[in-house]
Scaffold this active site. Structure first.
Site, PDB file in Angstrom:
ATOM      1  CD  GLU A 164      -3.092  -1.071   2.138  1.00  0.00           C
ATOM      2  OE1 GLU A 164      -2.878  -0.461   3.191  1.00  0.00           O
ATOM      3  OE2 GLU A 164      -4.165  -1.669   1.909  1.00  0.00           O
ATOM      4  CD  GLU A 353      -3.572  -6.295   2.500  1.00  0.00           C
ATOM      5  OE1 GLU A 353      -4.409  -5.627   3.136  1.00  0.00           O
ATOM      6  OE2 GLU A 353      -2.350  -6.109   2.584  1.00  0.00           O
TER       7      GLU A 353
END
Ligand code: BG6
Length: 456
Positions: A164, A353
């Site tokens: 991220e 995810e």
């Protein structure tokens, strides 16, 4: 109608080192950012996590039991190079720990995917150099990446650089080790991380051209709150915050909207020819992302912000339900997200995810009936399948987040559980660590063995 995901589709789960391993002062490991992150004292400080450091054998057997053919985990940089610097020796004990773990996965028929940095850079680099605000840390990362690539090159084909990466924009200390969120610091750290990421892609391809490196962004897709052009424009601007990192990593150059934004905000920025060349040659082989929720954007200051959830922002979407943590559940948004990303980059995608953080109850028979989690995952897998079958998106795999319960990254809570496997640890770190298969364990096993056809 026959459901259709590719035959060689990767099915599995995803975890990070600091949320699972524990034993933070053992095996020659140095301190990482999460080891010193101030937390609510009622919750875990990640010191014990779920004790994966000693229990990975048992946990890999559970993953195998579900039929995983893929598993994403991260390497803790400070286990490999304790202070992260250029001149200290490599910690062979750390190298061996991950080597053994990889061997176990391979022996179980599970392909490993490694994230190089999942929010846990060495604390020394943060304290002494302000993390990625410093050019020196780019060289340190390059060294760390090279050590990992060389040591595991014959065993690991799939790599991700930074988890991220777009979190720098709102949580720069965790994502990049920077001391503040001022626009200049963010821009410097973003540039250094993007260069570091591109350099590592080049290095890995030089070591073995068949290996594949992806980037990883947090992608909470954004919708305009109304069709008012002001909302549309604001949504476009905010969506660019996510796309920016991906644009550079996938296309190899800085997008014009970012350069203009720097100019407007008085951010000093330049790239020399060498840096431009690195970004151009170091583009990723595939795009990976996390997807938990969508967000709704309004340009109207009179519209109340959605404050009901941790990490969610924008305004409330009246068409969606939310998790107990206020994350708005939007499976269709995943189909849209896959299309947006594929249209924009035309590179293969991986959902690395996705999942529902929920509080689970163990009943008197030691069972966990997590139908809410099954519902969430089923709807998202269906949306993913539609993106492939109906829209023609190229999708390589799906690793649901926290396939085994782990400590929450944003809150430190243990009771925000994502797993197919329950771990008997509680918020205050009490519990015996026992692993219990939830109903979703048996459900996911069926999903995998039917290649996504049986979702009942
Ligand atoms: C992602 C992170 O942002 O979301 C994970 O990569 C994190 O580390 C996951 O655990 C879920 O967030 P949380 O706060 O529920 O743990």
């Amino acid at each position: 109608m026959e459901r259709k995901l590719p035959k060689d589709f990767y099915w599995g789960g995803s975890v990070s080192s600091f949320q699972t391993e524990g034993h933070r002062n053992e095996g020659g490991k140095g301190l990482c950012v999460y080891d010193v992150r101030p937390m609510n004292p009622e919750f875990s400080d990640w010191n014990d996590a779920i004790d994966e450091y000693t229990r990975y054998d048992e946990d890999i057997a559970l993953m195998k039991g579900m039929g995983f053919n893929f598993y994403r985990f991260s390497i803790c940089w400070s286990r490999i190079i304790p202070n992260g610097t250029l001149d200290e020796p490599v910690n062979e004990e750390g190298v061996k720990f991950y080597s053994d773990l990889i061997d176990k996965l391979l022996a179980a028929g599970i392909e490993p995917m490694i994230t190089l940095v999942h929010f846990d850079m060495p604390y020394h680099l943060v304290k002494e150099y302000n993390g990625f605000a410093s050019r020196y840390v780019v060289d340190c990362f390059e060294r760390f990446a090279k050590v990992c690539f060389e040591r595991y090159k014959d065993k690991v084909e799939y790599w991700l650089t930074f988890n991220e990466i777009n979190c720098i924009d709102f949580s720069g200390w965790v994502a990049a080790g920077i001391p503040n969120q001022n626009p200049q610091t963010i821009a410097d750290a973003a540039k250094n991380q993007l260069i570091a990421s591109a350099k590592s892609v080049i290095t890995l391809h030089n070591i073995n051209p068949n290996n594949k490196v992806g980037n990883m962004i947090g992608y909470g897709i954004k919708y305009p709150n109304t069709c008012h052009p002001n909302d549309i424009l604001k949504t476009w601007e905010e969506a660019n915050e996510d796309y920016f990192y991906c644009d550079v990593q996938a296309r190899g150059y800085y997008p014009r909207y970012k350069l203009k934004e720097y100019e407007r905000n008085g951010v000093v920025f330049s790239l020399n020819d060498k840096e431009k060349e690195i970004l151009k040659s170091g583009t990723v082989d595939f795009i990976s992302f996390s997807y938990y929720m969508s967000n709704c954007i309004s340009a109207d200051p009179k519209v109340a912000p959605n404050q009901s959830g941790n990490m969610s922002f924008g305004v409330k979407n009246p068409y969606l339900k939310a998790s107990a943590w206020g994350w708005q559940i939007d499976p269709k948004g995943l189909r849209i997200a896959l299309n947006y990303l594929y249209d924009r980059y035309q590179k293969p995608l991986m959902v690395v995810e996705n999942g529902l953080g929920a509080q689970d109850e163990v009943d008197e028979n030691n069972k966990i009936h997590d139908t809410y989690r099954i519902d969430y995952l089923r709807d998202h897998i269906l949306a993913m399948e539609e993106a492939v079958r109906i829209d023609g998106v190229e999708l390589w795999g799906y690793t649901s987040w926290g396939c085994i319960d782990l400590v929450s990254a944003s809150t430190g809570e243990m009771h925000k559980r994502y797993g197919f496997v329950y771990v008997n640890y509680q918020d205050d770190c009490s519990g015996n660590g026992e692993r219990i298969r939830k109903d979703s364990f048996y459900w996911y096993k069926k999903v995998i063995s039917s290649q996504g056809r049986d979702l009942k």
